[in-house]
Design an enzyme around this catalytic site. Structure first.
Site, PDB file in Angstrom:
ATOM      1  N   SER A 174     -14.419  35.880  25.818  1.00 24.59           N
ATOM      2  CA  SER A 174     -15.228  34.868  24.905  1.00 24.59           C
ATOM      3  C   SER A 174     -16.426  35.674  24.378  1.00 24.59           C
ATOM      4  O   SER A 174     -17.017  35.738  23.504  1.00 24.59           O
ATOM      5  CB  SER A 174     -15.489  33.584  25.529  1.00 24.59           C
ATOM      6  OG  SER A 174     -14.604  32.702  25.290  1.00 24.59           O
TER       7      SER A 174
ATOM      8  N   ALA B   6     -17.286  39.742  30.590  1.00 28.70           N
ATOM      9  CA  ALA B   6     -17.080  38.486  31.164  1.00 28.70           C
ATOM     10  C   ALA B   6     -17.453  38.323  32.256  1.00 28.70           C
ATOM     11  O   ALA B   6     -18.030  36.972  32.966  1.00 28.70           O
ATOM     12  CB  ALA B   6     -15.613  37.905  30.908  1.00 28.70           C
ATOM     13  N   CYS B   7     -17.220  39.167  33.103  1.00 26.64           N
ATOM     14  CA  CYS B   7     -17.503  38.916  34.587  1.00 26.64           C
ATOM     15  C   CYS B   7     -18.148  39.989  35.617  1.00 26.64           C
ATOM     16  O   CYS B   7     -18.177  41.197  35.014  1.00 26.64           O
ATOM     17  CB  CYS B   7     -16.292  38.756  35.367  1.00 26.64           C
ATOM     18  SG  CYS B   7     -14.887  39.924  34.807  1.00 26.64           S
TER      19      CYS B   7
ATOM     20  N   GLY C 149     -20.512  35.405  33.849  1.00 28.96           N
ATOM     21  CA  GLY C 149     -20.646  34.840  35.042  1.00 28.96           C
ATOM     22  C   GLY C 149     -20.365  35.787  36.259  1.00 28.96           C
ATOM     23  O   GLY C 149     -19.990  36.906  36.182  1.00 28.96           O
TER      24      GLY C 149
ATOM     25  N   ASN D 165     -15.051  37.740  40.459  1.00 25.70           N
ATOM     26  CA  ASN D 165     -15.582  36.960  39.727  1.00 25.70           C
ATOM     27  C   ASN D 165     -15.455  35.483  39.978  1.00 25.70           C
ATOM     28  O   ASN D 165     -14.781  35.161  40.709  1.00 25.70           O
ATOM     29  CB  ASN D 165     -15.212  37.407  38.366  1.00 25.70           C
ATOM     30  CG  ASN D 165     -13.811  36.922  38.070  1.00 25.70           C
ATOM     31  OD1 ASN D 165     -13.034  36.932  38.838  1.00 25.70           O
ATOM     32  ND2 ASN D 165     -13.580  36.381  36.854  1.00 25.70           N
TER      33      ASN D 165
ATOM     34  N   CYS E  32     -13.925  32.808  38.836  1.00 30.05           N
ATOM     35  CA  CYS E  32     -12.406  32.370  39.031  1.00 30.05           C
ATOM     36  C   CYS E  32     -11.558  33.132  39.778  1.00 30.05           C
ATOM     37  O   CYS E  32     -10.211  32.537  40.338  1.00 30.05           O
ATOM     38  CB  CYS E  32     -11.892  32.050  37.613  1.00 30.05           C
ATOM     39  SG  CYS E  32     -12.670  30.721  36.721  1.00 30.05           S
ATOM     40  N   GLY E  33     -11.924  34.319  40.458  1.00 26.65           N
ATOM     41  CA  GLY E  33     -11.217  34.954  41.488  1.00 26.65           C
ATOM     42  C   GLY E  33     -10.242  35.676  41.114  1.00 26.65           C
ATOM     43  O   GLY E  33      -9.591  36.565  41.995  1.00 26.65           O
ATOM     44  N   GLU E  34      -9.765  36.010  39.861  1.00 30.91           N
ATOM     45  CA  GLU E  34      -8.781  37.059  39.263  1.00 30.91           C
ATOM     46  C   GLU E  34      -9.409  38.391  39.370  1.00 30.91           C
ATOM     47  O   GLU E  34      -8.635  39.226  39.218  1.00 30.91           O
ATOM     48  CB  GLU E  34      -8.393  36.405  38.063  1.00 30.91           C
ATOM     49  CG  GLU E  34      -9.232  36.736  36.666  1.00 30.91           C
ATOM     50  CD  GLU E  34     -10.489  36.108  36.507  1.00 30.91           C
ATOM     51  OE1 GLU E  34     -11.118  36.243  35.472  1.00 30.91           O
ATOM     52  OE2 GLU E  34     -10.482  35.036  37.403  1.00 30.91           O
TER      53      GLU E  34
ATOM     54  N   PRO F 146      -8.444  33.328  33.286  1.00 32.85           N
ATOM     55  CA  PRO F 146      -8.430  32.025  32.413  1.00 32.85           C
ATOM     56  C   PRO F 146      -8.507  32.387  31.037  1.00 32.85           C
ATOM     57  O   PRO F 146      -9.136  33.191  30.612  1.00 32.85           O
ATOM     58  CB  PRO F 146      -9.567  31.226  32.962  1.00 32.85           C
ATOM     59  CG  PRO F 146      -9.927  31.756  34.536  1.00 32.85           C
ATOM     60  CD  PRO F 146      -9.625  33.619  34.277  1.00 32.85           C
TER      61      PRO F 146
ATOM     62  N   GLY G 223      -8.846  29.593  28.904  1.00 29.89           N
ATOM     63  CA  GLY G 223      -9.493  28.749  28.028  1.00 29.89           C
ATOM     64  C   GLY G 223      -9.703  28.365  26.792  1.00 29.89           C
ATOM     65  O   GLY G 223      -8.697  27.870  26.258  1.00 29.89           O
TER      66      GLY G 223
ATOM     67  N   ILE H 128     -10.092  30.783  24.350  1.00 28.53           N
ATOM     68  CA  ILE H 128      -9.202  31.691  23.586  1.00 28.53           C
ATOM     69  C   ILE H 128      -7.871  31.407  23.480  1.00 28.53           C
ATOM     70  O   ILE H 128      -7.005  31.825  22.462  1.00 28.53           O
ATOM     71  CB  ILE H 128      -9.385  33.041  24.163  1.00 28.53           C
ATOM     72  CG1 ILE H 128      -8.695  33.445  25.516  1.00 28.53           C
ATOM     73  CG2 ILE H 128     -10.814  33.579  23.991  1.00 28.53           C
ATOM     74  CD1 ILE H 128      -8.447  34.912  25.945  1.00 28.53           C
TER      75      ILE H 128
END
Length: 819
Positions: free
Chosen positions: A138, A153-154, A182, A337, A339-341, A484, A486, A488
């Site tokens: 995003s 993003a992260c 984030g 980050n 969400c952990g990925e 994630p 989301g 997109i």
């Protein structure tokens, strides 16, 4: 090469996911912020000139394909991505947006070839998005070619054991949130609670206290003004404050801007399996503080996760001994980050993007050649994004450009399986997941090697395991991530990430008709809708029936072959989720964001088994969510007690105003002038308050009117009057005054005292309100009469929030904390 045929792929030697543990965070020497900076300011980092960053958008060719957009995609793009004028009106179309992004990102080609035909790259990038084959994260989709130009993003930021570091990192985090990113942090370097602070002689607050500070500060900042903020707080399993950390979110109103995860070592997990003790170590001194039973700590992790989904677990040694960190001599990964990925080194950021797998599922199988071409173009795109990024923190630019980590992932996996006629929770489904991710990972590595031939390896490549093995140069330290997706995935009109379909049919509850009455709207999965209509099974009655559970597993009106393919999240056992995650993790450089969904009836033992299974199967982390667990208050009485649930009342609605109410008006002198307070009641009790001070239109009058309106809403919602009075009385203003021997501190104080006097007068007349006497029993009765539990509702549209991809999201308006 024939389409539909899977070419043989081989993982280069040394890239196995699970290796013997060769490093442990416990043995790493303590580093400081200064050391972080010194390591990564490299002369060979290429700076992108302003002329490229701010280049005008290329003229749009006439032969571009029109974007493929669903109705939902158009709504999301208009609401959150398209450029708007000062009046809020969109000034670009979806085609303009895709071309703006493609044009901007293609400019990076000039860094490596001044004669580069960037129009050709721009066309390729545009087609990826317009044909919904690939979408960037995003921040890139929204920001490329605009003033801010922050495209990552992260991020992960370091927190050292000093007030200077804590405050500096918080400042950097606030900057990142303002631009739409984030953050993840490890609080493991902070000394434990009540430890010594030599400079002041005071005792330390510990990691959890500073998490609360971060939570409060970040809560005031909207993430890019677009989506809810996201953070990851992590603490090592051997930190003395680990138990406080595990319990940090047991109160669901605390630390609401954070996901939290325990950073679990291999030694800890071995001790859990054996039921043995392990050591807690003070990070300030490096000395053992005490020993605890690992299984007891693990049980506490699982009990809290059962309550509300937190904490998750990250298997940190596995992360550091995999392709997530091939540069261990530079340091070890300590956090991920939100969400952990995405495991990241301190000050590292990452750019993400996802391939829509459903686009490559054909009648004869997978279109492997087409997929390979998209992988190469997407890898090129993401590598360019790093150069076109404006970094707001210098250390982040140095680390990101020094390592050039990217995160190429997937979405639409469930849709792909449906098109191929494969059951999600079957061995063929697991095997297909592993097969497609092996292909993507291998081809992304090859694409990165190809880029390195013309652009050079990432600057710190010579410090990597790949270099030491003699492998070909790589442009990017790591290439693949399952993040994630989301919004997109909504834009691409496909299922989220590698998650199953959440519900085949669900009801949105946030639509109003022209008269203002609330109505429900059925939302149906597009693939399911297509096959149901094709088979002549479509009916309102059937859709209403399916909407009750979202599943067709137990419907006798759906043929077996359809039921076999169209499975939803809650049709699956937790192990089904973990098997899919493990299959993808085998061939993913970084990690995976996925939620293991449990039914509400799941036990703590079920959660324990899932956490252990994820470790045994080779996952790098796990996030779980038990259905409805955030819709209840959970109480634990004593350390030996099992968690029990106490259901709260359903959503409170203010009662309707009758045509006639009765009451009285009182004049009270305040430091801001005379305050006229009218208190009215209906048959049930106190109902509303009107208040006026000074002339209409003044600031004081507006504030008093606002307070009175809020009091009225509270009264109409049956909030106990004594609670309202308690909150108002004692608020002190700048000019208290005396009236009839009583000190009036302020207008709010006057309102509280007026309510109190009104009640006193009623009591004298024997008219004590049931509203006060029986408030607790009334709330209890309201709940018992209701068949609906209170739910987590979307703050934007009122639909019920769901949990998947390690993230909170709304199936209605698509609001999300991620991607």
């Amino acid at each position: 090469m024939k389409e539909g045929w899977m070419p043989e792929t081989k993982i280069p030697k040394g890239l196995d996911l699970i290796k013997p543990t060769i490093v442990s965070l416990a043995t790493e020497k303590k580093r400081t912020n200064t050391e972080h900076k010194k390591d990564y300011f490299l002369d060979k980092i290429k700076k992108t000139p302003e002329s490229l960053l701010r280049a005008q958008t290329l003229e749009m060719p006439n032969d571009l394909v029109k974007p493929e957009l669903s109705k939902n995609a158009r709504v999301i793009l208009k609401k959150r991505y398209l450029i708007r004028d000062t009046n809020g009106k969109a000034t670009e179309t979806a085609q303009d947006l895709y071309w703006r992004v493609a044009s901007n990102i293609s400019q990076a080609d000039k860094l490596y070839d001044k004669n580069a035909k960037i129009i050709e790259s721009a066309k390729k990038f545009y087609n990826l998005m317009a044909q919904a084959e690939f979408m960037p994260n995003s921040p890139c989709l929204r920001g490329a070619g605009r003033e801010m130009q922050q495209l990552s993003a992260c991020f992960v930021l370091p927190i050292e054991d000093s007030l200077e570091s804590i405050i500096t990192t918080l400042k950097h985090a606030c900057f990142i949130f303002k631009t739409g990113g984030g953050c993840g942090y490890s609080f493991s370097r902070l000394r434990p609670q009540n430890d010594q602070i030599s400079t002041t002689g005071n005792n330390a607050g510990g990691p959890v206290s500073f998490m609360r500070v971060y939570n409060a500060a970040i809560g005031e900042i909207s993430q890019g003004g677009i989506r809810m903020g996201a953070n990851m707080g992590m603490l090592r399993c051997d930190h003395p404050d680990i138990e406080n950390f595990i319990n940090a979110k047991s109160n669901m109103t605390a630390i609401t801007n954070f996901n939290i995860s325990v950073s679990a070592t291999d030694d800890f997990m071995k001790a859990v399996e054996e039921g043995s003790d392990y050591d807690l170590i003070n990070p300030r001194t490096g000395k053992i503080v005490e020993s605890r039973n690992a299984r007891e700590i693990f049980n506490k992790i699982c009990e809290n996760a059962w309550r509300n989904g937190d904490p998750g677990m990250i298997f940190i040694d596995r992360v550091n001994n995999s392709t997530s960190n091939p540069v261990k001599e530079l340091g070890l990964v300590e956090a991920t980050n939100p969400c952990g990925e995405q495991p990241l080194l301190p000050y590292e950021s990452c750019v993400l993007g996802s391939i829509n797998l459903s686009k490559f599922a054909k009648e004869g199988g997978m279109a492997w050649n087409q997929l390979r071409e998209v992988i190469y173009t997407a890898t090129h795109f993401l590598d360019n994004v790093i150069d076109m990024n404006i970094f707001i923190v210098p250390e982040i630019e140095q680390k990101t450009k020094g390592l050039r980590r990217i995160g190429l992932g997937v979405m639409g996996f469930a849709d792909m399986l449906i098109k191929l006629g494969i059951n999600y929770n079957s061995q063929p489904g697991v095997e297909m997941g592993e097969k497609v991710m092996e292909f993507i990972n291998t081809e992304a590595r090859a694409a990165s090697q190809n880029l390195a031939k013309t652009r050079g390896a990432y600057p710190l490549f010579e410090k990597s395991d790949d270099f030491k093995r003699g492998d070909p140069a790589l442009r990017n330290l790591a290439r693949t991530t399952i993040a994630p997706t989301g919004t997109i995935s909504v834009i691409a009109d496909c299922s989220s990430g590698i998650e199953p379909i959440f519900a085949l049919v669900h009801k949105r509850k946030s639509i109003w008709d022209k008269s203002g009455a609330k109505i429900e709207l059925l939302v149906v999965d597009k693939n399911f809708e297509h096959i149901i209509k094709e088979r002549g099974l479509d009916s309102q009655e059937l859709m209403d029936e399916i909407a009750k559970t979202g599943s067709v597993a137990h419907s006798d009106k759906i043929p077996a072959d359809i039921k076999n393919i169209f499975v939803v999240a809650h049709d699956l056992k937790p192990t089904d989720h973990i098997k899919i995650q493990a299959a993808f993790q085998k061939h993913t450089d970084n990690a995976i964001s996925k939620t293991v969904n449990f039914p509400h009836s799941a036990t703590v033992e079920d959660v324990k088994e899932a956490y252990l299974s994820s470790y045994r199967m080779g996952c790098k982390g796990i996030t779980i969510y038990r259905d409805g667990s955030r819709d209840t208050q959970v109480l634990t009485v004593g350390s030996d007690q099992k968690p029990t649930e106490t259901l709260v009342a359903p959503k409170v609605e203010p009662r309707e105003r009758p045509d006639v109410v009765q009451g009285s008006t009182e004049k009270i002198a305040t430091g801001m002038g005379n305050l006229f307070i009218t208190i009215n009641e209906d048959k049930e009790g106190l109902f509303e308050v009107f208040a006026q001070i000074g002339k209409s239109g003044g600031d004081a009058g507006a504030l008093v009117e606002a307070i009175a309106r809020l009091i009225s809403i509270a009264l109409r919602s049956r909030i106990p009057v004594d609670i309202i009075i308690e909150q108002l009385k004692g608020i002190r203003g700048s000019n208290p005054v005396w009236q009839n021997g009583e000190l009036i501190l302020s207008p709010p104080d006057a309102l509280g005292k007026a309510l109190e006097r009104y009640l006193a007068r009623q009591k004298e007349l024997g008219l004590v309100f049931k509203q006060i006497k029986n408030q607790k029993s009334k709330i209890k009765n309201l709940f018992e009469k209701s068949s609906i539990k209170s739910t987590n509702l979307c703050p934007e549209c009122g639909d019920i929030l769901i949990y998947e991809e390690g993230c909170v999201k709304c199936p209605g308006c698509k609001l999300t904390k991620c991607g």
